[in-house]
Design a protein around this motif. Structure first.
Motif, PDB file in Angstrom:
ATOM      1  N   LYS A 142       0.825  -1.211   0.000  1.00  0.00           N
ATOM      2  CA  LYS A 142       0.000   0.000   0.000  1.00  0.00           C
ATOM      3  C   LYS A 142       0.860   1.263   0.000  1.00  0.00           C
ATOM      4  O   LYS A 142       0.444   2.297  -0.507  1.00  0.00           O
ATOM      5  N   LEU A 143       2.062   1.164   0.564  1.00  0.00           N
ATOM      6  CA  LEU A 143       2.964   2.305   0.549  1.00  0.00           C
ATOM      7  C   LEU A 143       3.570   2.526  -0.836  1.00  0.00           C
ATOM      8  O   LEU A 143       3.742   3.665  -1.281  1.00  0.00           O
ATOM      9  N   LEU A 144       3.901   1.440  -1.521  1.00  0.00           N
ATOM     10  CA  LEU A 144       4.605   1.545  -2.802  1.00  0.00           C
ATOM     11  C   LEU A 144       3.687   1.606  -4.014  1.00  0.00           C
ATOM     12  O   LEU A 144       4.044   2.190  -5.044  1.00  0.00           O
ATOM     13  N   GLU A 145       2.523   1.006  -3.906  1.00  0.00           N
ATOM     14  CA  GLU A 145       1.645   0.845  -5.067  1.00  0.00           C
ATOM     15  C   GLU A 145       1.325   2.159  -5.790  1.00  0.00           C
ATOM     16  O   GLU A 145       1.313   2.181  -7.038  1.00  0.00           O
ATOM     17  N   PRO A 146       1.091   3.269  -5.068  1.00  0.00           N
ATOM     18  CA  PRO A 146       0.741   4.504  -5.780  1.00  0.00           C
ATOM     19  C   PRO A 146       1.811   4.997  -6.744  1.00  0.00           C
ATOM     20  O   PRO A 146       1.501   5.720  -7.693  1.00  0.00           O
ATOM     21  N   GLN A 147       3.070   4.610  -6.526  1.00  0.00           N
ATOM     22  CA  GLN A 147       4.123   5.105  -7.400  1.00  0.00           C
ATOM     23  C   GLN A 147       4.586   4.069  -8.424  1.00  0.00           C
ATOM     24  O   GLN A 147       5.563   4.288  -9.143  1.00  0.00           O
ATOM     25  N   ILE A 148       3.871   2.962  -8.505  1.00  0.00           N
ATOM     26  CA  ILE A 148       4.207   1.918  -9.477  1.00  0.00           C
ATOM     27  C   ILE A 148       3.152   1.894 -10.579  1.00  0.00           C
ATOM     28  O   ILE A 148       1.961   1.775 -10.309  1.00  0.00           O
ATOM     29  N   LYS A 149       3.598   2.014 -11.798  1.00  0.00           N
ATOM     30  CA  LYS A 149       2.697   2.002 -12.949  1.00  0.00           C
ATOM     31  C   LYS A 149       2.948   0.754 -13.796  1.00  0.00           C
ATOM     32  O   LYS A 149       4.097   0.393 -14.058  1.00  0.00           O
ATOM     33  N   ILE A 150       1.861   0.113 -14.212  1.00  0.00           N
ATOM     34  CA  ILE A 150       1.946  -1.055 -15.087  1.00  0.00           C
ATOM     35  C   ILE A 150       1.034  -0.808 -16.278  1.00  0.00           C
ATOM     36  O   ILE A 150      -0.178  -0.632 -16.123  1.00  0.00           O
ATOM     37  N   THR A 151       1.612  -0.772 -17.467  1.00  0.00           N
ATOM     38  CA  THR A 151       0.841  -0.450 -18.674  1.00  0.00           C
ATOM     39  C   THR A 151       0.272  -1.715 -19.313  1.00  0.00           C
ATOM     40  O   THR A 151       0.748  -2.839 -19.065  1.00  0.00           O
ATOM     41  N   ASP A 152      -0.733  -1.508 -20.162  1.00  0.00           N
ATOM     42  CA  ASP A 152      -1.299  -2.635 -20.913  1.00  0.00           C
ATOM     43  C   ASP A 152      -0.255  -3.266 -21.820  1.00  0.00           C
ATOM     44  O   ASP A 152      -0.264  -4.487 -22.049  1.00  0.00           O
ATOM     45  N   GLU A 153       0.665  -2.442 -22.323  1.00  0.00           N
ATOM     46  CA  GLU A 153       1.723  -2.961 -23.190  1.00  0.00           C
ATOM     47  C   GLU A 153       2.624  -3.926 -22.422  1.00  0.00           C
ATOM     48  O   GLU A 153       3.049  -4.964 -22.938  1.00  0.00           O
ATOM     49  N   GLU A 154       2.915  -3.584 -21.158  1.00  0.00           N
ATOM     50  CA  GLU A 154       3.739  -4.475 -20.329  1.00  0.00           C
ATOM     51  C   GLU A 154       3.017  -5.785 -20.045  1.00  0.00           C
ATOM     52  O   GLU A 154       3.625  -6.861 -20.057  1.00  0.00           O
ATOM     53  N   LEU A 155       1.728  -5.692 -19.766  1.00  0.00           N
ATOM     54  CA  LEU A 155       0.935  -6.890 -19.496  1.00  0.00           C
ATOM     55  C   LEU A 155       0.938  -7.822 -20.708  1.00  0.00           C
ATOM     56  O   LEU A 155       1.150  -9.038 -20.573  1.00  0.00           O
ATOM     57  N   LYS A 156       0.712  -7.252 -21.889  1.00  0.00           N
ATOM     58  CA  LYS A 156       0.652  -8.066 -23.116  1.00  0.00           C
ATOM     59  C   LYS A 156       2.012  -8.664 -23.450  1.00  0.00           C
ATOM     60  O   LYS A 156       2.107  -9.835 -23.862  1.00  0.00           O
ATOM     61  N   ALA A 157       3.072  -7.882 -23.245  1.00  0.00           N
ATOM     62  CA  ALA A 157       4.418  -8.384 -23.525  1.00  0.00           C
ATOM     63  C   ALA A 157       4.748  -9.567 -22.619  1.00  0.00           C
ATOM     64  O   ALA A 157       5.315 -10.573 -23.073  1.00  0.00           O
ATOM     65  N   TYR A 158       4.390  -9.467 -21.359  1.00  0.00           N
ATOM     66  CA  TYR A 158       4.658 -10.567 -20.424  1.00  0.00           C
ATOM     67  C   TYR A 158       3.863 -11.806 -20.821  1.00  0.00           C
ATOM     68  O   TYR A 158       4.376 -12.935 -20.778  1.00  0.00           O
ATOM     69  N   PHE A 159       2.602 -11.597 -21.219  1.00  0.00           N
ATOM     70  CA  PHE A 159       1.762 -12.722 -21.644  1.00  0.00           C
ATOM     71  C   PHE A 159       2.368 -13.413 -22.855  1.00  0.00           C
ATOM     72  O   PHE A 159       2.465 -14.652 -22.897  1.00  0.00           O
ATOM     73  N   ASP A 160       2.784 -12.641 -23.843  1.00  0.00           N
ATOM     74  CA  ASP A 160       3.341 -13.213 -25.071  1.00  0.00           C
ATOM     75  C   ASP A 160       4.622 -14.004 -24.797  1.00  0.00           C
ATOM     76  O   ASP A 160       4.890 -15.013 -25.464  1.00  0.00           O
ATOM     77  N   GLN A 161       5.385 -13.551 -23.832  1.00  0.00           N
ATOM     78  CA  GLN A 161       6.655 -14.209 -23.513  1.00  0.00           C
ATOM     79  C   GLN A 161       6.482 -15.423 -22.598  1.00  0.00           C
ATOM     80  O   GLN A 161       7.391 -16.236 -22.457  1.00  0.00           O
ATOM     81  N   ASN A 162       5.308 -15.546 -21.972  1.00  0.00           N
ATOM     82  CA  ASN A 162       5.119 -16.607 -20.974  1.00  0.00           C
ATOM     83  C   ASN A 162       3.791 -17.343 -21.155  1.00  0.00           C
ATOM     84  O   ASN A 162       3.148 -17.740 -20.175  1.00  0.00           O
ATOM     85  N   LYS A 163       3.394 -17.543 -22.399  1.00  0.00           N
ATOM     86  CA  LYS A 163       2.095 -18.173 -22.666  1.00  0.00           C
ATOM     87  C   LYS A 163       1.965 -19.551 -22.023  1.00  0.00           C
ATOM     88  O   LYS A 163       0.880 -19.961 -21.611  1.00  0.00           O
ATOM     89  N   ASP A 164       3.067 -20.264 -21.951  1.00  0.00           N
ATOM     90  CA  ASP A 164       3.013 -21.618 -21.391  1.00  0.00           C
ATOM     91  C   ASP A 164       2.568 -21.610 -19.927  1.00  0.00           C
ATOM     92  O   ASP A 164       2.051 -22.614 -19.427  1.00  0.00           O
ATOM     93  N   LEU A 165       2.772 -20.484 -19.252  1.00  0.00           N
ATOM     94  CA  LEU A 165       2.390 -20.402 -17.838  1.00  0.00           C
ATOM     95  C   LEU A 165       0.882 -20.245 -17.647  1.00  0.00           C
ATOM     96  O   LEU A 165       0.358 -20.535 -16.567  1.00  0.00           O
ATOM     97  N   PHE A 166       0.192 -19.793 -18.677  1.00  0.00           N
ATOM     98  CA  PHE A 166      -1.209 -19.426 -18.516  1.00  0.00           C
ATOM     99  C   PHE A 166      -2.186 -20.394 -19.184  1.00  0.00           C
ATOM    100  O   PHE A 166      -3.383 -20.321 -18.939  1.00  0.00           O
TER     101      PHE A 166
END
Length: 297
Positions: free
Chosen positions: A129-153
């Motif tokens: 809760k202290l750190l979350e406000p200053q951490i940003k995660i974009t849709d592009e990052e989410l999609k890139a991680y998914f594409d690189q780790n499809k076997d996990l999902f």
């Protein structure tokens, strides 16, 4: 959570050990009494205590300072972790481990208690809760991680089964007859099964995909209807009687279904790197006096 707790248990043990030895030595020994001797040459309690402080003290003090800063910052921002939040996290862990029983076994295997786990979770949620406000995660990052780790999902076909394993065919036939007559599968597994890894759990094997068990076992487990009990299945290990309780169909990886899990993973990764930067910045806001630094420096 690992990045704030990986050294916590070790640090706690060291702190307790140093304090305990210090108290014991203070009560049990005079300043000039040796705790050990080598060829008549004494090792004093002060020598031991100073050695331990020099070896473990700096890291221990830094860890305690960090924990104090987190607590003070949480107080400033009126961050409170409710029992409902903690219990929710515990429930998530139970689900991820496959249920209450396996979860309890996990705690025991790691030599920890539910209260200790909740304390770690509370620390993690507070820092999040202290750190979350200053951490940003974009849709592009989410999609890139998914594409690189499809076997996990994606999910392969799985079954959840129990079995009773015995070496003797006559005993296996007798057990099968008891089951036909209405005996409880789990109780018979506890009484007769020679599979020490599952018998205490009533023969429960949990979910498993193809390629996990021997071929003879899998051929039956993946074709047997749910809640039915197999005939005797012969393998190199003996005679199995199998009961299939649940099945999961194979499922291809889907980005939309995986977004929440990916975001959680990336959040933990970013917290790992952000924490050190955040902590060093916060140290500048506090008047910190570390007397140990001058002793061991």
């Amino acid at each position: 959570m690992a990045f704030i707790n990986e050294n916590k248990k070790l640090v706690s043990i060291i702190v307790v050990l140093i304090l305990a030895i210090g108290v014991f030595l203070s009560l049990a020994l005079t300043n000039d009494k040796a705790i050990a001797k080598i060829n008549g040459e004494a090792i004093s309690k002060d020598e031991l205590y100073e050695k331990m402080v020099k070896q473990y003290g700096p890291d221990t003090v830094e860890q305690i300072i960090a924990e104090k800063i987190v607590a003070l910052e949480a107080k400033k921002q009126k961050i409170i972790i409710s029992d409902a939040e903690l219990n929710g996290e515990v429930d998530k862990l139970k689900t991820s481990y496959g249920g209450e029983e396996v979860f309890t076994q996990m705690l025991k295997a790691n030599n920890t208690s539910l209260d200790d786990l909740k304390a770690d979770l509370k620390n993690y949620l507070t820092l999040r809760k202290l750190l979350e406000p200053q951490i940003k995660i974009t849709d592009e990052e989410l999609k890139a991680y998914f594409d690189q780790n499809k076997d996990l999902f994606g999910e392969v076909e799985q079954v959840k089964a129990s079995h009773i394993l015995v070496e003797d065919e006559a005993i296996a036939k007798d057990i099968k007859q008891k089951l036909t007559d209405g005996a409880d599968f789990a109780e018979l597994a506890k009484e007769y099964s020679t599979d020490v890894g599952s018998k205490e759990n009533g023969g429960q094997l949990g979910f498993f995909p193809k390629g996990t068990m021997v071929t003879e076992f899998e051929d039956v487990a993946f074709t047997l209807p749910m809640n039915q009990i197999s005939d005797l299945v012969k393998s190199d290990y003996g005679y199995h009687i199998i009961k299939v309780e649940e099945k999961k169909e194979a499922k291809e990886a889907n980005f939309d279904d995986s977004k929440a899990d990916i975001k959680e993973t990336l959040m933990n990764q970013k917290m790992q790197s952000e924490y050190s930067i955040w902590l060093e910045g916060k140290k500048k806001d506090y008047d910190i006096e570390n007397s140990l630094a001058s002793i061991v420096g």
